[in-house]
Scaffold this active site. Structure first.
Site, PDB file in Angstrom:
ATOM      1  N   LYS A 193       0.854  -1.190   0.000  1.00 53.26           N
ATOM      2  CA  LYS A 193       0.000   0.000   0.000  1.00 53.26           C
ATOM      3  C   LYS A 193       0.888   1.237   0.000  1.00 53.26           C
ATOM      4  O   LYS A 193       1.773   1.370   0.859  1.00 53.26           O
ATOM      5  CB  LYS A 193      -0.866  -0.045   1.266  1.00 53.26           C
ATOM      6  CG  LYS A 193      -2.155   0.712   1.195  1.00 53.26           C
ATOM      7  CD  LYS A 193      -2.938   0.400   2.485  1.00 53.26           C
ATOM      8  CE  LYS A 193      -4.259   1.101   2.544  1.00 53.26           C
ATOM      9  NZ  LYS A 193      -4.870   0.922   3.882  1.00 53.26           N
TER      10      LYS A 193
HETATM   11  O1  G3P Z   1      -7.610   1.797   5.528  1.00 51.72           O
HETATM   12  C1  G3P Z   1      -7.947   3.135   5.454  1.00 51.72           C
HETATM   13  C2  G3P Z   1      -9.317   3.510   5.886  1.00 51.72           C
HETATM   14  O2  G3P Z   1     -10.291   2.593   5.622  1.00 51.72           O
HETATM   15  C3  G3P Z   1      -9.475   4.542   6.911  1.00 51.72           C
HETATM   16  O3  G3P Z   1     -10.746   4.623   7.496  1.00 51.72           O
HETATM   17  O4  G3P Z   1     -12.349   5.420   9.185  1.00 51.72           O
HETATM   18  O5  G3P Z   1      -9.882   5.897   9.467  1.00 51.72           O
HETATM   19  O6  G3P Z   1     -11.228   7.084   7.735  1.00 51.72           O
HETATM   20  P1  G3P Z   1     -11.059   5.820   8.529  1.00 51.72           P
END
Ligand code: G3P
Length: 217
Positions: A83
């Site tokens: 990633k």
């Molecule tokens: O993996 C990245 C992602 O899904 C982040 O989610 O909820 O931290 O914005 P969030």
């Protein structure tokens, strides 16, 4: 739509995987911090549970260092997806790693143009962040729909991996729009089974069953 689970919590991954709900896993530095585990160890353990793509994120900002980190992460298991962030250096690393045969997930995507660049750099997955756009009063789902249109217009093979999924509505809408994959925390995936009418209907069935005085077992 494939389901990836957005966590480095091995027990939660194993539980959902046993139910057939896990087509892959995504992690990021914040999720590694939350797990309290060593990135190489926990990622290896996850790859031992899940056969689908497991995203492990690089942490350098320069292309050369990202590539070196990506190659080290890719050695953990054949199903590792490296990633990289959607920066110019991240795109350079994406091109080199994907040309070398590695799966690459380009993350932190917030615009259709960024998604276009990732596809041209050979990304296996593009990760547009739905919830974080909603957080600033923009429309995260509209971004998914725009990328779907753009990729279909030119037959790009990069898979749309809807990330930052926070609600059950996000999941249904991503499926309706045609995201290839969505990644959500375990609690959001579990919530997909809940409906108040299911609970009410089941309570009524239990009440009536008790009145019959019967037993099945
Ligand atoms: O993996 C990245 C992602 O899904 C982040 O989610 O909820 O931290 O914005 P969030």
């Amino acid at each position: 739509m494939k389901f990836f689970v957005d966590t480095a919590d091995v027990a939660a991954i194993a539980e959902l995987n046993a139910l057939g709900m896990v087509d892959g896993v995504t992690t990021n530095p914040s999720l590694i911090l939350k797990s309290g585990r060593d990135i190489l160890e926990v990622t290896k353990e996850i790859c031992g549970i899940v056969s689908g793509p497991v995203s492990a994120e690089v942490v350098s900002l320069k292309a050369d260092e990202m590539i070196a980190e990506g190659l080290k992460l890719a050695k953990i298991a054949p199903n590792i997806t490296v990633k990289v962030p959607l920066t110019w250096d991240g795109l350079k690393a994406c091109k080199v790693l994907s040309d070398a045969g590695h799966m690459v997930n380009v993350t932190l995507c917030f615009s259709p143009n960024q998604a276009l660049l990732a596809a041209k750099a050979g990304a296996t997955f593009i990760s547009p962040f739905v919830g974080r756009l909603d957080d600033i009063n923009l429309d995260g789902l509209e971004l998914i729909a725009d990328i779907r249109t753009i990729y279909d217009n030119y037959d790009f093979k990069t898979q749309i991996l809807a990330a930052s999924i926070r609600t059950v509505n996000h999941v249904a809408e991503c499926a309706r729009i045609g995201a290839d994959v969505m990644t959500a925390p375990p609690e959001v995936i579990r919530k997909l089974a809940s409906h108040p009418l299911t609970d009410a209907g089941l309570a009524q069935f239990m009440k009536d069953w008790e009145k019959t005085g019967q037993k099945i077992l």
